[in-house]
Design a protein around this motif. Structure first.
Motif, PDB file in Angstrom:
ATOM      1  N   PRO A  89     -81.177 -14.294 -37.717  1.00 24.08           N
ATOM      2  CA  PRO A  89     -79.988 -14.752 -36.978  1.00 24.08           C
ATOM      3  C   PRO A  89     -78.973 -13.637 -36.790  1.00 24.08           C
ATOM      4  O   PRO A  89     -77.817 -13.733 -37.172  1.00 24.08           O
ATOM      5  CB  PRO A  89     -79.454 -15.887 -37.857  1.00 24.08           C
ATOM      6  N   ARG A  90     -79.416 -12.575 -36.171  1.00 28.47           N
ATOM      7  CA  ARG A  90     -78.591 -11.383 -35.966  1.00 28.47           C
ATOM      8  C   ARG A  90     -79.176 -10.628 -34.779  1.00 28.47           C
ATOM      9  O   ARG A  90     -80.390 -10.484 -34.668  1.00 28.47           O
ATOM     10  CB  ARG A  90     -78.618 -10.517 -37.224  1.00 28.47           C
ATOM     11  N   ALA A  91     -78.323 -10.144 -33.910  1.00 28.47           N
ATOM     12  CA  ALA A  91     -78.808  -9.409 -32.746  1.00 28.47           C
ATOM     13  C   ALA A  91     -77.741  -8.443 -32.259  1.00 28.47           C
ATOM     14  O   ALA A  91     -76.538  -8.684 -32.435  1.00 28.47           O
ATOM     15  CB  ALA A  91     -79.196 -10.366 -31.618  1.00 28.47           C
ATOM     16  N   GLN A  92     -78.188  -7.355 -31.666  1.00 28.63           N
ATOM     17  CA  GLN A  92     -77.263  -6.419 -31.025  1.00 28.63           C
ATOM     18  C   GLN A  92     -77.409  -6.603 -29.522  1.00 28.63           C
ATOM     19  O   GLN A  92     -78.515  -6.552 -28.986  1.00 28.63           O
ATOM     20  CB  GLN A  92     -77.574  -4.982 -31.424  1.00 28.63           C
ATOM     21  N   ILE A  93     -76.302  -6.861 -28.855  1.00 28.50           N
ATOM     22  CA  ILE A  93     -76.351  -7.173 -27.433  1.00 28.50           C
ATOM     23  C   ILE A  93     -75.716  -6.043 -26.625  1.00 28.50           C
ATOM     24  O   ILE A  93     -74.801  -5.365 -27.091  1.00 28.50           O
ATOM     25  CB  ILE A  93     -75.663  -8.519 -27.136  1.00 28.50           C
ATOM     26  N   ASP A  94     -76.226  -5.838 -25.440  1.00 27.48           N
ATOM     27  CA  ASP A  94     -75.747  -4.773 -24.561  1.00 27.48           C
ATOM     28  C   ASP A  94     -74.788  -5.333 -23.524  1.00 27.48           C
ATOM     29  O   ASP A  94     -75.143  -6.246 -22.776  1.00 27.48           O
ATOM     30  CB  ASP A  94     -76.917  -4.096 -23.844  1.00 27.48           C
ATOM     31  N   THR A  95     -73.576  -4.796 -23.469  1.00 26.74           N
ATOM     32  CA  THR A  95     -72.632  -5.152 -22.409  1.00 26.74           C
ATOM     33  C   THR A  95     -72.207  -3.911 -21.623  1.00 26.74           C
ATOM     34  O   THR A  95     -72.095  -3.941 -20.417  1.00 26.74           O
ATOM     35  CB  THR A  95     -71.388  -5.836 -22.993  1.00 26.74           C
ATOM     36  N   PHE A  96     -71.958  -2.801 -22.330  1.00 21.63           N
ATOM     37  CA  PHE A  96     -71.679  -1.484 -21.759  1.00 21.63           C
ATOM     38  C   PHE A  96     -70.308  -1.330 -21.099  1.00 21.63           C
ATOM     39  O   PHE A  96     -69.734  -0.261 -21.138  1.00 21.63           O
ATOM     40  CB  PHE A  96     -72.771  -1.073 -20.759  1.00 21.63           C
ATOM     41  N   ILE A  97     -69.779  -2.364 -20.496  1.00 20.60           N
ATOM     42  CA  ILE A  97     -68.463  -2.220 -19.867  1.00 20.60           C
ATOM     43  C   ILE A  97     -67.555  -3.356 -20.320  1.00 20.60           C
ATOM     44  O   ILE A  97     -68.018  -4.416 -20.759  1.00 20.60           O
ATOM     45  CB  ILE A  97     -68.560  -2.212 -18.329  1.00 20.60           C
ATOM     46  N   SER A  98     -66.253  -3.136 -20.219  1.00 26.30           N
ATOM     47  CA  SER A  98     -65.297  -4.184 -20.572  1.00 26.30           C
ATOM     48  C   SER A  98     -65.422  -5.351 -19.591  1.00 26.30           C
ATOM     49  O   SER A  98     -65.702  -5.162 -18.407  1.00 26.30           O
ATOM     50  CB  SER A  98     -63.875  -3.621 -20.530  1.00 26.30           C
ATOM     51  N   GLY A  99     -65.209  -6.569 -20.103  1.00 24.69           N
ATOM     52  CA  GLY A  99     -65.291  -7.749 -19.241  1.00 24.69           C
ATOM     53  C   GLY A  99     -65.478  -9.010 -20.050  1.00 24.69           C
ATOM     54  O   GLY A  99     -65.432  -9.007 -21.292  1.00 24.69           O
ATOM     55  N   ASN A 100     -65.692 -10.105 -19.340  1.00 26.80           N
ATOM     56  CA  ASN A 100     -65.926 -11.409 -19.959  1.00 26.80           C
ATOM     57  C   ASN A 100     -67.415 -11.724 -19.935  1.00 26.80           C
ATOM     58  O   ASN A 100     -68.091 -11.508 -18.920  1.00 26.80           O
ATOM     59  CB  ASN A 100     -65.160 -12.504 -19.200  1.00 26.80           C
ATOM     60  N   TYR A 101     -67.916 -12.258 -21.057  1.00 23.80           N
ATOM     61  CA  TYR A 101     -69.344 -12.502 -21.185  1.00 23.80           C
ATOM     62  C   TYR A 101     -69.591 -13.850 -21.848  1.00 23.80           C
ATOM     63  O   TYR A 101     -68.690 -14.452 -22.457  1.00 23.80           O
ATOM     64  CB  TYR A 101     -70.008 -11.397 -22.005  1.00 23.80           C
ATOM     65  N   PHE A 102     -70.848 -14.305 -21.737  1.00 19.17           N
ATOM     66  CA  PHE A 102     -71.258 -15.576 -22.323  1.00 19.17           C
ATOM     67  C   PHE A 102     -72.584 -15.368 -23.053  1.00 19.17           C
ATOM     68  O   PHE A 102     -73.465 -14.658 -22.565  1.00 19.17           O
ATOM     69  CB  PHE A 102     -71.408 -16.651 -21.239  1.00 19.17           C
ATOM     70  N   LEU A 103     -72.672 -16.023 -24.198  1.00 18.91           N
ATOM     71  CA  LEU A 103     -73.840 -15.900 -25.071  1.00 18.91           C
ATOM     72  C   LEU A 103     -74.479 -17.264 -25.236  1.00 18.91           C
ATOM     73  O   LEU A 103     -73.790 -18.272 -25.409  1.00 18.91           O
ATOM     74  CB  LEU A 103     -73.388 -15.359 -26.433  1.00 18.91           C
ATOM     75  N   ARG A 104     -75.814 -17.319 -25.174  1.00 17.84           N
ATOM     76  CA  ARG A 104     -76.561 -18.535 -25.492  1.00 17.84           C
ATOM     77  C   ARG A 104     -77.599 -18.202 -26.549  1.00 17.84           C
ATOM     78  O   ARG A 104     -78.257 -17.152 -26.482  1.00 17.84           O
ATOM     79  CB  ARG A 104     -77.281 -19.083 -24.258  1.00 17.84           C
ATOM     80  N   VAL A 105     -77.757 -19.108 -27.513  1.00 20.18           N
ATOM     81  CA  VAL A 105     -78.730 -18.899 -28.581  1.00 20.18           C
ATOM     82  C   VAL A 105     -79.498 -20.192 -28.821  1.00 20.18           C
ATOM     83  O   VAL A 105     -78.911 -21.282 -28.875  1.00 20.18           O
ATOM     84  CB  VAL A 105     -78.044 -18.449 -29.890  1.00 20.18           C
ATOM     85  N   ARG A 106     -80.814 -20.056 -28.960  1.00 21.89           N
ATOM     86  CA  ARG A 106     -81.682 -21.187 -29.310  1.00 21.89           C
ATOM     87  C   ARG A 106     -82.565 -20.780 -30.487  1.00 21.89           C
ATOM     88  O   ARG A 106     -83.050 -19.644 -30.545  1.00 21.89           O
ATOM     89  CB  ARG A 106     -82.593 -21.598 -28.144  1.00 21.89           C
ATOM     90  N   ALA A 107     -82.812 -21.701 -31.396  1.00 24.21           N
ATOM     91  CA  ALA A 107     -83.759 -21.477 -32.477  1.00 24.21           C
ATOM     92  C   ALA A 107     -85.160 -21.853 -31.997  1.00 24.21           C
ATOM     93  O   ALA A 107     -85.328 -22.806 -31.232  1.00 24.21           O
ATOM     94  CB  ALA A 107     -83.373 -22.286 -33.704  1.00 24.21           C
ATOM     95  N   VAL A 108     -86.155 -21.114 -32.450  1.00 23.82           N
ATOM     96  CA  VAL A 108     -87.544 -21.348 -32.059  1.00 23.82           C
ATOM     97  C   VAL A 108     -88.331 -21.736 -33.305  1.00 23.82           C
ATOM     98  O   VAL A 108     -88.257 -21.048 -34.338  1.00 23.82           O
ATOM     99  CB  VAL A 108     -88.159 -20.091 -31.418  1.00 23.82           C
ATOM    100  N   ASP A 109     -89.095 -22.838 -33.229  1.00 19.79           N
ATOM    101  CA  ASP A 109     -89.813 -23.315 -34.414  1.00 19.79           C
ATOM    102  C   ASP A 109     -91.224 -22.746 -34.488  1.00 19.79           C
ATOM    103  O   ASP A 109     -91.631 -21.915 -33.672  1.00 19.79           O
ATOM    104  CB  ASP A 109     -89.818 -24.850 -34.455  1.00 19.79           C
ATOM    105  N   ALA A 110     -91.978 -23.200 -35.498  1.00 29.18           N
ATOM    106  CA  ALA A 110     -93.328 -22.695 -35.718  1.00 29.18           C
ATOM    107  C   ALA A 110     -94.280 -23.050 -34.581  1.00 29.18           C
ATOM    108  O   ALA A 110     -95.316 -22.397 -34.393  1.00 29.18           O
ATOM    109  CB  ALA A 110     -93.875 -23.227 -37.046  1.00 29.18           C
ATOM    110  N   ASN A 111     -93.956 -24.084 -33.797  1.00 32.11           N
ATOM    111  CA  ASN A 111     -94.774 -24.460 -32.635  1.00 32.11           C
ATOM    112  C   ASN A 111     -94.392 -23.670 -31.389  1.00 32.11           C
ATOM    113  O   ASN A 111     -94.939 -23.905 -30.319  1.00 32.11           O
ATOM    114  CB  ASN A 111     -94.602 -25.955 -32.344  1.00 32.11           C
ATOM    115  N   ARG A 112     -93.401 -22.771 -31.547  1.00 30.40           N
ATOM    116  CA  ARG A 112     -92.854 -21.978 -30.443  1.00 30.40           C
ATOM    117  C   ARG A 112     -92.105 -22.851 -29.440  1.00 30.40           C
ATOM    118  O   ARG A 112     -91.930 -22.479 -28.285  1.00 30.40           O
ATOM    119  CB  ARG A 112     -93.949 -21.154 -29.757  1.00 30.40           C
ATOM    120  N   LEU A 113     -91.642 -24.009 -29.916  1.00 27.44           N
ATOM    121  CA  LEU A 113     -90.755 -24.829 -29.105  1.00 27.44           C
ATOM    122  C   LEU A 113     -89.329 -24.347 -29.315  1.00 27.44           C
ATOM    123  O   LEU A 113     -88.902 -24.108 -30.459  1.00 27.44           O
ATOM    124  CB  LEU A 113     -90.861 -26.302 -29.506  1.00 27.44           C
TER     125      LEU A 113
END
Length: 255
Positions: free
Chosen positions: A104-128
């Motif tokens: 539950p950790r990630a480095q995200i690339d934005t590169f320039i100043s601005g407004n951004y939105f993040l979405r995160v989903r958990a993936v189970d053992a069935n890859r759902l």
């Protein structure tokens, strides 16, 4: 919803209800919101499988001052991995990046100043993929920004007495770099602090334990930019799991 039977297919329902059909079964399977189904090669849909809950993103910062911010969120029980998406709009029509991370950790690339939105989903053992959560944040890159840390990787394990090498990428606006190592994440117990013009620092003198390091950039006139995020590493044995119980070897029986 119709699935092909020549390969495993997966489907997740986040709202409403669908009838999942496979070529190997004449009877559709009803799948409601918050559930998914798997159709293997035999074409028979599985019974509905509950999707993992959305990750908790409430503790994430609402603003960052670096080009590649690190995000860390609460783990989701039974998650095998996480899908992380970044966009410039809340509808995610302008997708900037997408990645899968095992932790539950990630480095995200934005590169320039601005407004951004993040979405995160958990993936189970069935890859759902489970329910998603969304987080809005801003990036206002400070000047000069901290350099990008290269090694050691987060939570790396280094043997006691081993050659511990820290390195980072050059920052175009920096004439030199501030480097610190501390015994705590708040940097109240600083063990090393130095200014470097090279992209490297090495030491061997840290005893066993968990430590944190961070970097900042300096202009030629001495102006220092903000500190980058603290990064952890371990010297010696890895820490035992939280639920592990320490045991003491029994003393040999007296003869």
């Amino acid at each position: 919803m119709l699935f092909r039977s020549d390969e495993t297919s997966r489907g997740e329902i986040v709202e409403g209800k669908v009838e999942a059909k496979g070529t190997g079964s004449p009877t559709p399977v009803g799948v409601g919101a918050g559930y998914g189904t798997i159709v293997p090669a035999n074409g028979v849909p599985s019974a509905p499988i509950a999707l993992l809950p959305a990750p908790n993103l409430k503790n994430l910062p609402s603003a960052f001052t670096v080009r590649r911010p690190i995000i860390a969120f609460d783990p989701v029980p039974n998650a095998e991995s996480y899908r992380v998406l970044v966009a410039t709009d809340a509808e995610f029509t302008d997708l900037l990046g997408e990645s899968i991370t095992k932790t539950p950790r990630a480095q995200i690339d934005t590169f320039i100043s601005g407004n951004y939105f993040l979405r995160v989903r958990a993936v189970d053992a069935n890859r759902l993929e489970g329910m998603e959560n969304q987080h809005a944040f801003t990036v206002k890159i400070a000047s000069p920004p901290p350099p990008e840390a290269l090694r050691p990787n987060p939570d790396s394990n280094i043997p006691v007495g081993g050659n511990l090498i820290f390195s980072w990428a050059a920052e175009p606006e920096a004439a030199s770099y501030r480097f610190q190592v501390a015994a705590d994440e708040e940097f109240t117990q600083i063990l090393h602090t130095t200014q470097r013009t090279i992209l490297l620092f090495a030491t061997r003198d840290l005893p066993s334990g968990r430590y944190y390091w961070r970097l900042a950039s300096n202009r030629a006139n001495g102006e220092q930019g903000p500190w980058g995020p603290p990064m952890s590493f371990i010297v010696g044995e890895r820490e035992p799991a939280a639920n592990a119980q320490a045991t003491t070897p029994a003393a040999p029986a007296k003869k």
